[in-house]
Design a protein around this motif. Structure first.
Motif, PDB file in Angstrom:
ATOM      1  N   LEU A 101       0.808  -1.212   0.000  1.00 57.93           N
ATOM      2  CA  LEU A 101       0.000   0.000   0.000  1.00 57.93           C
ATOM      3  C   LEU A 101       0.849   1.273   0.000  1.00 57.93           C
ATOM      4  CD1 LEU A 101      -2.751  -1.210   2.475  1.00 57.93           C
ATOM      5  CD2 LEU A 101      -2.952  -0.937   0.008  1.00 57.93           C
ATOM      6  N   ALA A 102       2.090   1.194   0.446  1.00 53.20           N
ATOM      7  CA  ALA A 102       3.041   2.309   0.354  1.00 53.20           C
ATOM      8  C   ALA A 102       2.463   3.611   0.889  1.00 53.20           C
ATOM      9  CB  ALA A 102       3.498   2.481  -1.099  1.00 53.20           C
ATOM     10  N   ALA A 103       1.853   3.557   2.058  1.00 50.23           N
ATOM     11  CA  ALA A 103       1.307   4.745   2.715  1.00 50.23           C
ATOM     12  C   ALA A 103       1.987   4.897   4.068  1.00 50.23           C
ATOM     13  CB  ALA A 103      -0.205   4.598   2.888  1.00 50.23           C
ATOM     14  N   PRO A 104       1.839   6.049   4.718  1.00 44.15           N
ATOM     15  CA  PRO A 104       2.353   6.173   6.091  1.00 44.15           C
ATOM     16  C   PRO A 104       1.798   5.065   6.969  1.00 44.15           C
ATOM     17  CG  PRO A 104       1.653   8.308   5.260  1.00 44.15           C
ATOM     18  CD  PRO A 104       1.219   7.302   4.243  1.00 44.15           C
ATOM     19  N   THR A 105       2.566   4.612   7.903  1.00 40.00           N
ATOM     20  CA  THR A 105       2.184   3.427   8.663  1.00 40.00           C
ATOM     21  C   THR A 105       1.822   3.762  10.106  1.00 40.00           C
ATOM     22  OG1 THR A 105       4.489   2.980   9.268  1.00 40.00           O
ATOM     23  CG2 THR A 105       3.640   1.954   7.255  1.00 40.00           C
ATOM     24  N   MET A 106       1.000   2.899  10.693  1.00 39.94           N
ATOM     25  CA  MET A 106       0.681   2.943  12.108  1.00 39.94           C
ATOM     26  C   MET A 106       1.013   1.579  12.690  1.00 39.94           C
ATOM     27  SD  MET A 106      -2.963   3.443  14.106  1.00 39.94           S
ATOM     28  CE  MET A 106      -3.078   5.211  13.827  1.00 39.94           C
ATOM     29  N   PRO A 107       2.083   1.449  13.441  1.00 42.47           N
ATOM     30  CA  PRO A 107       2.424   0.148  14.035  1.00 42.47           C
ATOM     31  C   PRO A 107       1.346  -0.279  15.028  1.00 42.47           C
ATOM     32  CG  PRO A 107       4.289   1.652  14.097  1.00 42.47           C
ATOM     33  CD  PRO A 107       3.083   2.476  13.736  1.00 42.47           C
ATOM     34  N   ALA A 108       1.032  -1.564  14.994  1.00 44.50           N
ATOM     35  CA  ALA A 108       0.015  -2.112  15.898  1.00 44.50           C
ATOM     36  C   ALA A 108       0.575  -3.348  16.580  1.00 44.50           C
ATOM     37  CB  ALA A 108      -1.250  -2.471  15.126  1.00 44.50           C
ATOM     38  N   PRO A 109       0.181  -3.598  17.833  1.00 38.30           N
ATOM     39  CA  PRO A 109       0.631  -4.827  18.509  1.00 38.30           C
ATOM     40  C   PRO A 109       0.122  -6.069  17.772  1.00 38.30           C
ATOM     41  CG  PRO A 109      -0.368  -3.272  20.054  1.00 38.30           C
ATOM     42  CD  PRO A 109      -0.687  -2.773  18.685  1.00 38.30           C
ATOM     43  N   ALA A 110       0.784  -7.188  18.000  1.00 41.79           N
ATOM     44  CA  ALA A 110       0.373  -8.462  17.402  1.00 41.79           C
ATOM     45  C   ALA A 110      -0.767  -9.058  18.211  1.00 41.79           C
ATOM     46  CB  ALA A 110       1.561  -9.410  17.334  1.00 41.79           C
ATOM     47  N   LEU A 129      -2.223   0.288   8.750  1.00 38.80           N
ATOM     48  CA  LEU A 129      -2.022  -0.434   9.998  1.00 38.80           C
ATOM     49  C   LEU A 129      -1.058  -1.592   9.749  1.00 38.80           C
ATOM     50  CD1 LEU A 129      -3.305  -0.599  12.982  1.00 38.80           C
ATOM     51  CD2 LEU A 129      -4.552  -2.552  12.046  1.00 38.80           C
ATOM     52  N   VAL A 130       0.000  -1.667  10.526  1.00 36.95           N
ATOM     53  CA  VAL A 130       1.002  -2.719  10.343  1.00 36.95           C
ATOM     54  C   VAL A 130       0.897  -3.662  11.531  1.00 36.95           C
ATOM     55  CG1 VAL A 130       3.421  -3.272  10.005  1.00 36.95           C
ATOM     56  CG2 VAL A 130       2.486  -1.139   9.096  1.00 36.95           C
ATOM     57  N   TYR A 131       0.303  -4.824  11.303  1.00 35.91           N
ATOM     58  CA  TYR A 131       0.112  -5.801  12.373  1.00 35.91           C
ATOM     59  C   TYR A 131       1.463  -6.342  12.821  1.00 35.91           C
ATOM     60  CZ  TYR A 131      -1.875  -9.772  14.888  1.00 35.91           C
ATOM     61  OH  TYR A 131      -2.239 -10.672  15.858  1.00 35.91           O
ATOM     62  N   GLY A 132       1.691  -6.310  14.133  1.00 37.76           N
ATOM     63  CA  GLY A 132       2.961  -6.783  14.678  1.00 37.76           C
ATOM     64  C   GLY A 132       4.070  -5.768  14.581  1.00 37.76           C
ATOM     65  N   GLY A 133       3.733  -4.534  14.137  1.00 35.44           N
ATOM     66  CA  GLY A 133       4.765  -3.511  14.005  1.00 35.44           C
ATOM     67  C   GLY A 133       5.146  -2.861  15.314  1.00 35.44           C
ATOM     68  N   ALA A 134       4.323  -3.035  16.351  1.00 32.50           N
ATOM     69  CA  ALA A 134       4.617  -2.471  17.667  1.00 32.50           C
ATOM     70  C   ALA A 134       4.949  -3.599  18.626  1.00 32.50           C
ATOM     71  CB  ALA A 134       3.415  -1.665  18.188  1.00 32.50           C
ATOM     72  N   ALA A 135       6.056  -3.447  19.335  1.00 34.40           N
ATOM     73  CA  ALA A 135       6.490  -4.497  20.264  1.00 34.40           C
ATOM     74  C   ALA A 135       5.770  -4.352  21.595  1.00 34.40           C
ATOM     75  CB  ALA A 135       8.000  -4.413  20.469  1.00 34.40           C
ATOM     76  N   GLY A 136       5.766  -5.431  22.363  1.00 35.95           N
ATOM     77  CA  GLY A 136       5.199  -5.395  23.698  1.00 35.95           C
ATOM     78  C   GLY A 136       3.728  -5.731  23.715  1.00 35.95           C
ATOM     79  N   ALA A 137       3.207  -5.897  24.952  1.00 38.07           N
ATOM     80  CA  ALA A 137       1.794  -6.229  25.126  1.00 38.07           C
ATOM     81  C   ALA A 137       0.936  -4.994  24.883  1.00 38.07           C
ATOM     82  CB  ALA A 137       1.566  -6.777  26.537  1.00 38.07           C
ATOM     83  N   ALA A 138      -0.296  -5.224  24.456  1.00 40.57           N
ATOM     84  CA  ALA A 138      -1.199  -4.135  24.118  1.00 40.57           C
ATOM     85  C   ALA A 138      -2.051  -3.752  25.325  1.00 40.57           C
ATOM     86  CB  ALA A 138      -2.100  -4.550  22.964  1.00 40.57           C
ATOM     87  N   ASP A 139      -2.178  -2.451  25.574  1.00 36.76           N
ATOM     88  CA  ASP A 139      -3.134  -1.938  26.556  1.00 36.76           C
ATOM     89  C   ASP A 139      -4.402  -1.593  25.788  1.00 36.76           C
ATOM     90  OD1 ASP A 139      -4.630  -0.676  28.461  1.00 36.76           O
ATOM     91  OD2 ASP A 139      -3.004   0.604  29.199  1.00 36.76           O
ATOM     92  N   ILE A 140      -5.281  -2.580  25.663  1.00 34.28           N
ATOM     93  CA  ILE A 140      -6.438  -2.430  24.788  1.00 34.28           C
ATOM     94  C   ILE A 140      -7.362  -1.329  25.273  1.00 34.28           C
ATOM     95  CG2 ILE A 140      -8.484  -3.602  23.905  1.00 34.28           C
ATOM     96  CD1 ILE A 140      -6.876  -6.172  23.816  1.00 34.28           C
ATOM     97  N   ASP A 141      -7.548  -1.181  26.601  1.00 36.18           N
ATOM     98  CA  ASP A 141      -8.440  -0.141  27.110  1.00 36.18           C
ATOM     99  C   ASP A 141      -7.919   1.245  26.743  1.00 36.18           C
ATOM    100  OD1 ASP A 141     -10.026  -2.084  28.138  1.00 36.18           O
ATOM    101  OD2 ASP A 141      -9.459  -1.793  30.236  1.00 36.18           O
TER     102      ASP A 141
END
Length: 599
Positions: A101-110, A129-141
């Motif tokens: 898609l070659a657009a600006p990205t938003m890293p997201a937790p896996a 949205l880049v799945y798995g692009g952000a490390a660590g556990a997600a604070d979903i709330d």
């Protein structure tokens, strides 16, 4: 079996038994099988078997060509209508989405639920949205509160369960496309505190719950009803659940790709295995960037039947040429270990563009009309086979053969002709065999059926047999001349192959012996009487059949092929045209006394 045979060939009610020691005349006893009658009976069975074989082939093919059928010739990583996003893990698929898609990205937790929450936010910012692009556990709330605050102007809210995230994904795809925040809840319906505070702004919301009652019970939704209307858009069947989100639309929210009333469009879909929700989460950018569309689900081995039927029904059709479009695509998420090549190939076949009239991947409305016509004829032929000896015992052996065949070939037109010929007809028993007293038009109709029913069935049967064994005959003897069309399969070659055997067999096995019985003459005398009227009737019928079939197949692109649903339409339309064309010369022959119609 003896009772059935006696009922089928029984004598008229009240008819006396022949005197002791005297055998009934074969003319007066339709149940007696002479050698000629036996050959005629066997011939009818063979012709009917050929016709029923030809018409049943598409049904057998369709039954065997369902999910799980061999698709070896369509196997490939990238197919015409279905492409596979590179990546054997969800993280690899997410990286592929960023590259494609070659657009600006938003890293997201896996985490699929975290990705579902962030996808509408990424869509509003025009980011991938880049799945798995952000490390660590997600604070979903915390992520849900951030996304809701930025999307608070949306009236629509998609509610998902924190458990079994496969159910959340179809709703998340719609939310990403239409800018609705995604709110995760627990089984008790508890909302993050930040979300509850934001909902208290007085805005009337419309909540769509993308989870079955097993995950989010009805009682858990009471808290949401304080802030607006609540609708559960979910099904326990995960495949139907995804289809529900693809089909539905509420005002200005939802995909609305309903195959029951949709017009052809350039539709696109993502497809994943619900057992691997990470892949569906990795494909969330395809809900709002590029050629976007809803999410469909399939198991690993074969395309799910519900998804299969949906794609077949939504598949595009064209009027002039395949290049006219429209075209549809599915993007598969997950490697072959998640979604097999067989499932991918089946989806590719289902979305293949096809002619509007001749739907190779389904039956058009015209084909349904043709098959309805055929089945009326089939059941009418069975009914006629038994009703003639039971209700009209004055008929001879041969009418009991050719009338069921005529109804099979002519469908409702044959049944109508049967009632028109026999209803209210008086019986004259003064001659060697009973004759029905009818007006001229009815005599001509009876004579037409008598002359062409077996012949037309033979033409169709011979055509199918020749095609099955040899293919369509073609000669190049007239190439590069103005007479080139004489070598085409639809021209003289096929005409000779079909019509000449039909005339010969009809004369020798049916009309000849029948006229011999009617006149109390010998076999060859009956053949000489039958030959001229059979030739005239069959030439007229074949002219009508050939004209209509040529028009439908050559000019309306309804080429007959037994592996297509439309196969029945041009052939059975041509048979009715043959009846109408043969009626005129038969009427003239009856009026001139050359032919009888009192059978």
């Amino acid at each position: 079996m003896q009772a059935l045979a006696a009922g089928y060939g029984g004598r008229a009610v009240g008819e006396d038994e022949p005197p002791a020691g005297k055998r009934p005349s074969p003319v007066r006893d339709p149940a007696r099988i002479t050698p000629l009658r036996g050959v005629a009976w066997i011939g009818i069975i063979i012709v009917a078997a050929l016709i029923l074989t030809g018409t049943s082939y598409i049904w057998i093919l369709s039954a065997a060509y369902g999910p799980g059928s061999e698709q070896d010739n369509r196997i490939g990583y990238t197919l015409k209508n279905v492409q596979r996003i590179p990546g054997d893990t969800p993280q690899e698929a997410g990286a592929s989405m960023a590259e494609i898609l070659a657009a600006p990205t938003m890293p997201a937790p896996a985490d699929p639920v975290a990705a579902a929450v962030l996808a509408p936010l990424a869509a509003s910012r025009g980011e991938t949205l880049v799945y798995g692009g952000a490390a660590g556990a997600a604070d979903i709330d915390a992520l849900a509160g951030e996304a809701f605050a930025e999307l608070s102007e949306s009236r629509d809210v998609v509610v998902v369960s924190r458990q079994e995230p496969a159910y959340a994904m179809p709703g998340a795809y719609a939310a990403a496309q239409f800018g609705a925040p995604v709110v995760p809840v627990g089984s008790d319906g508890s909302l993050p505190q930040s979300i509850r505070a934001a909902l208290a702004d007085g805005t009337e919301r419309r909540f769509s719950v993308a989870a079955p009652a097993r995950l989010v019970p009805e009682t858990a939704l009471d808290g949401l009803r304080e802030y607006g209307g609540v609708t559960r858009v979910a099904d326990e069947n995960i495949y139907l659940h995804a289809l529900t989100w693809a089909r539905s639309r509420w005002g200005n929210f939802g995909w609305g790709m309903n195959e029951a009333f949709e017009d052809d469009g350039y539709y696109y879909y993502a497809m994943a295995n619900p057992a691997d929700p990470g892949f569906a989460a990795a494909g969330l950018p395809m809900a709002y960037l590029g050629n976007y569309g809803p999410l469909l689900y399939t198991p690993h081995d074969d395309l799910d039947p519900l998804t299969d039927q949906y794609l077949w029904r939504v598949s595009p059709d064209f009027f002039v040429a395949p290049s006219d479009g429209p075209f549809m695509n599915v993007r598969v998420l997950g490697g072959p270990a998640s979604v097999s090549y067989a499932a991918q190939a089946r989806a590719d076949l289902a979305l293949e563009t096809h002619e509007y009239w001749n739907q190779a991947t389904g039956a058009s409305g015209l084909a349904l009309i043709g098959w309805s016509w055929f089945f009326i004829g089939l059941f009418g032929a069975i009914w006629t086979l038994f009703v003639i000896p039971a209700r009209i015992p004055e008929t001879g052996f041969y009418p009991r053969l050719y009338w069921p065949l005529a109804v099979l070939m002519l469908g409702p037109a044959g049944l109508t002709a049967f009632f028109m010929v026999y209803s209210g007809s008086l019986v004259d028993r003064s001659g060697a065999m009973p004759r029905f007293v009818r007006p001229s038009w009815s005599l001509a109709l009876s004579a037409t059926i008598m002359g062409i029913s077996v012949g037309m069935a033979l033409m169709i049967g011979v055509m199918y047999a020749v095609q099955l064994v040899f293919g369509m005959p073609l000669t190049t003897a007239f190439e590069y001349t103005w007479w080139y069309w004489l070598g085409a399969p639809m021209s003289t070659v096929m005409w000779v192959v079909m019509v000449v055997p039909a005339i010969v067999l009809s004369t020798l096995l049916y009309m000849g012996p029948m006229l011999a019985e009617m006149h109390g003459a010998g076999y060859w005398r009956g053949v000489r009487l039958a030959a001229p009227v059979v030739v005239v009737s069959m030439l007229a019928a074949s002219a009508g059949m050939w004209s209509i079939s040529w028009y439908l197949m050559a000019w309306q692109d309804q080429m007959a092929s037994e592996d297509l649903w439309l196969w029945i339409v041009p052939l059975w339309t041509a048979v009715v045209a043959g009846l109408l064309a043969a009626y005129v010369p038969n009427y003239l022959m009856v009026r001139a006394g050359w032919k009888e119609g009192g059978m």
